[in-house]
Write an enzyme that holds these catalytic residues in place. Structure first.
Site, PDB file in Angstrom:
ATOM      1  N   LYS A 132       0.881  -1.177   0.000  1.00 25.79           N
ATOM      2  CA  LYS A 132       0.000   0.000   0.000  1.00 25.79           C
ATOM      3  C   LYS A 132       0.915   1.222   0.000  1.00 25.79           C
ATOM      4  O   LYS A 132       1.452   1.616   1.030  1.00 25.79           O
ATOM      5  CB  LYS A 132      -0.880  -0.017   1.270  1.00 25.79           C
ATOM      6  CG  LYS A 132      -2.255   0.586   1.112  1.00 25.79           C
ATOM      7  CD  LYS A 132      -2.298   2.066   0.926  1.00 25.79           C
ATOM      8  CE  LYS A 132      -1.981   2.867   2.156  1.00 25.79           C
ATOM      9  NZ  LYS A 132      -1.701   4.290   1.806  1.00 25.79           N
ATOM     10  N   GLU A 187       9.449   1.252  11.033  1.00 28.56           N
ATOM     11  CA  GLU A 187      10.468   2.295  10.869  1.00 28.56           C
ATOM     12  C   GLU A 187       9.738   3.629  10.921  1.00 28.56           C
ATOM     13  O   GLU A 187       9.007   3.973   9.998  1.00 28.56           O
ATOM     14  CB  GLU A 187      11.218   2.106   9.545  1.00 28.56           C
ATOM     15  CG  GLU A 187      12.099   0.881   9.601  1.00 28.56           C
ATOM     16  CD  GLU A 187      12.844   0.574   8.310  1.00 28.56           C
ATOM     17  OE1 GLU A 187      12.661   1.287   7.320  1.00 28.56           O
ATOM     18  OE2 GLU A 187      13.605  -0.405   8.322  1.00 28.56           O
ATOM     19  N   CYS A 213      13.551  10.835   7.005  1.00 25.66           N
ATOM     20  CA  CYS A 213      13.386  10.447   8.409  1.00 25.66           C
ATOM     21  C   CYS A 213      14.676  10.606   9.198  1.00 25.66           C
ATOM     22  O   CYS A 213      14.661  10.830  10.391  1.00 25.66           O
ATOM     23  CB  CYS A 213      12.896   9.011   8.495  1.00 25.66           C
ATOM     24  SG  CYS A 213      14.024   7.867   7.686  1.00 25.66           S
ATOM     25  N   GLU A 268       8.685  16.073  15.774  1.00 29.24           N
ATOM     26  CA  GLU A 268       9.180  15.930  14.403  1.00 29.24           C
ATOM     27  C   GLU A 268       8.369  16.844  13.478  1.00 29.24           C
ATOM     28  O   GLU A 268       7.146  16.771  13.446  1.00 29.24           O
ATOM     29  CB  GLU A 268       9.031  14.479  13.925  1.00 29.24           C
ATOM     30  CG  GLU A 268       9.552  14.265  12.521  1.00 29.24           C
ATOM     31  CD  GLU A 268       9.253  12.879  11.970  1.00 29.24           C
ATOM     32  OE1 GLU A 268       8.087  12.445  12.020  1.00 29.24           O
ATOM     33  OE2 GLU A 268      10.187  12.228  11.476  1.00 29.24           O
TER      34      GLU A 268
END
Ligand SMILES: NC(=O)c1ccc[n+]([C@@H]2O[C@H](COP(=O)([O-])OP(=O)(O)OC[C@H]3O[C@@H](n4cnc5c(N)ncnc54)[C@H](O)[C@@H]3O)[C@@H](O)[C@H]2O)c1
Ligand SMILES: O=C/C=C/C=C(\O)C(=O)O
Length: 485
Positions: free
Chosen positions: A176, A252, A286, A389
């Site tokens: 996906k 992750e 990331c 973040e």
């Protein structure tokens, strides 16, 4: 206009329900994406299940590896198409995607095949009272149907980073991709067919997360394991879905990564590395640095050099050869990042450079998701901008005095994905690296990747490690066969 269809059992499948795919460069319509409902997700999982028993399950490891090498070669042959598709979806500079995203998309099908083919399993001899003993033999078998949930920042790279090892280990997959970036994953379906990968081995379902393809897939009882890259909050939801039926997960997730720059660093190397780690891919990596700590004697000089370099960044369309800075992925994400830009000022930041939404000098471009590269100073460590973040092209630069102090600052976060240390003193580098609470530490470099190494995050940045032989733990079931002699 383009159409992005689901790819199930080797065929492209249309659905009634569709959503728009728009360019972040100027908000123009790229095409329509066919959203998978429960019916299509179910068909994709069934196709993947059957393929395990069918031709794919019958292939030798060598035959599988030959096919995956062919996939890598075919991505390289269709490099231009992958490149154009990735840049349309993300708006990133073509030379960036040509250098990182597409080559890694191909490499991800090669690196793991070779590693896994050459990795031995364990064997122990056990003493028994009759002295004849027993032999234990480890044997790895595929885990089954793997759901791959991918994000939008490095779409082809991060999706193939999972699909490569999953298939090399003999599993089948249902992918996906992010709703923002459906193109390259769909194109990979064509490549799979061209290379003769049996139908059902690689399937794609399009859609969103909640109440859509993402949730339908991760909640599907016949999915044997789920590998996910994305936000920590989404990771929590997926972990709950995986709990039902006790399915394995690999997560992750996000980061709030620090850079530690000591006074004895080579300043030009540190500036070059920090410019990349904070601003490449418009800060949407990331592993990117959002917190920079510089030892006081170097602080003013480092800040001044960074501002000089940020001022040189050139915003522009992907195909503009001069441009090295694209838009954020979507207007929605731009709203989120712009909100943090406002919050930084409310929290007391000094905006050293940037800090807003640029006027691109072109009405078409002004409809896109552009944002200025930004540096702040002066925030307290408790500020939300320091803790959360942002996933944009921005960093806060703060001075520090001692090694102890900067280690504590670096570790004062719920995340633990990556860190970069800049110093010419190797013993300091090793001393500090060992005390950083993160899965990945770079010394005098950043995002320098060796695909044989373990990759993953500590704390709320993830669960598990992938890369090299470490992927074996997740993508295979290790069985012990005990033979009494
Ligand atoms: N640690 C890493 O290796 C790594 C790599 C790249 C990106 N990231 C992280 O990814 C984030 C940016 O990506 P994003 O915004 O696409 O992340 P996201 O979590 O919003 O979405 C990731 C994927 O999950 C799907 N999803 C969302 N909700 C879901 C649900 N309830 N069930 C199932 N699927 C669902 C999305 O549709 C998308 O395909 C950042 O936090 C970044 O740090 C981490
Ligand atoms: O945005 C995150 C980047 C992740 C990189 C990898 O997973 C990799 O290089 O394999």
């Amino acid at each position: 206009m383009k159409e992005f269809k689901n790819f199930i059992q080797g065929e492209f499948v249309a659905t009634e329900k569709q959503f728009e795919n728009r360019s972040p460069v100027d908000y123009s319509l790229i095409g329509m994406v066919h959203e998978a409902g429960r019916e299509q997700v179910n068909a994709a999982v069934q196709a993947a299940k059957q393929a395990l028993q069918g031709p794919w399950g019958q292939l030798t490891q060598a035959q599988r590896i030959t096919l995956l090498n062919k996939v890598a070669e075919r991505i390289n042959e269709r490099f231009e198409e992958f490149l154009t598709a990735e840049c349309l979806d993300t708006g990133k500079p073509r030379h960036l995607a040509a250098h990182i995203d597409i080559p890694r998309g191909a490499a991800n099908f090669k690196a793991f095949s070779e590693t896994l083919a050459n990795h031995p399993t364990e064997s122990f001899r056990l003493d028994t009272p009759d002295t004849l003993g027993a032999l234990n033999l480890g044997q790895r078998t595929p885990k089954g149907v793997i759901a791959v949930i991918a994000p939008w920042n490095l779409p082809l790279l991060l999706m193939t980073w999972k699909v490569g090892p999953a298939l090399a280990c003999g599993n089948t997959v249902v992918v996906k991709p992010s709703e923002e970036t459906p193109a390259t994953t769909t194109l990979l379906g064509e490549v799979m067919n061209e290379c003769g990968v049996p139908a059902g081995v690689f399937n794609v379902v399009h859609g969103f997360g909640p109440d859509s393809a993402g949730a339908f897939l991760t909640e599907h009882p016949q999915v044997d394991a789920i590998t996910f890259t994305g936000e920590t909050r989404t990771g929590e939801i997926i972990m709950k879905a995986a709990a039902c039926g006790l399915r394995n997960i690999s997560l992750e997730c996000g980061g709030k990564n620090p850079s530690l720059i000591f006074a004895d660093a080579d300043i030009e190397k540190a500036v070059e590395g920090t410019m990349r780690s904070a601003f490449v891919n418009c800060g949407q990596v990331c592993l990117g640095t959002e917190r920079v700590y510089v030892q006081r004697p170097l602080f003013e000089k480092f800040l001044a050099r960074m501002k000089e370099e940020v001022a040189k960044l050139k915003l522009g369309r992907p195909e503009d050869p001069q441009a090295n800075f694209g838009p954020l992925v979507s207007l929605e994400h731009r709203d989120k990042v712009a909100h943090y830009y406002q919050l930084a000022q409310k929290e007391g930041a000094k905006v050293e450079i940037g800090g807003g939404i640029p006027d691109m000098g072109d009405p078409e471009l002004n409809r896109g998701a552009w944002i200025e590269p930004t540096i702040w100073t002066g925030l307290p460590e408790t500020a939300r901008v320091i803790k959360e973040e942002i996933f944009g092209p921005c960093c806060h630069i703060a001075p520090f005095d001692t090694e102890e102090e900067v280690i504590a600052l670096a570790n004062a976060t719920n995340y633990g994905l990556a860190a970069a240390i800049w110093t010419e003193n190797t013993s300091r580098a090793l001393r500090v690296a060992q005390r950083i609470e993160a899965g990945l530490v770079w010394v005098n470099s950043w995002f320098l990747r060796d695909l044989r190494t373990a990759f993953g995050g500590a704390k709320q940045s993830g669960i598990g490690r992938e890369g090299g032989v470490h992927g074996l733990e997740f993508y295979t079931e290790l069985k012990n066969i005990c033979i009494k002699l």
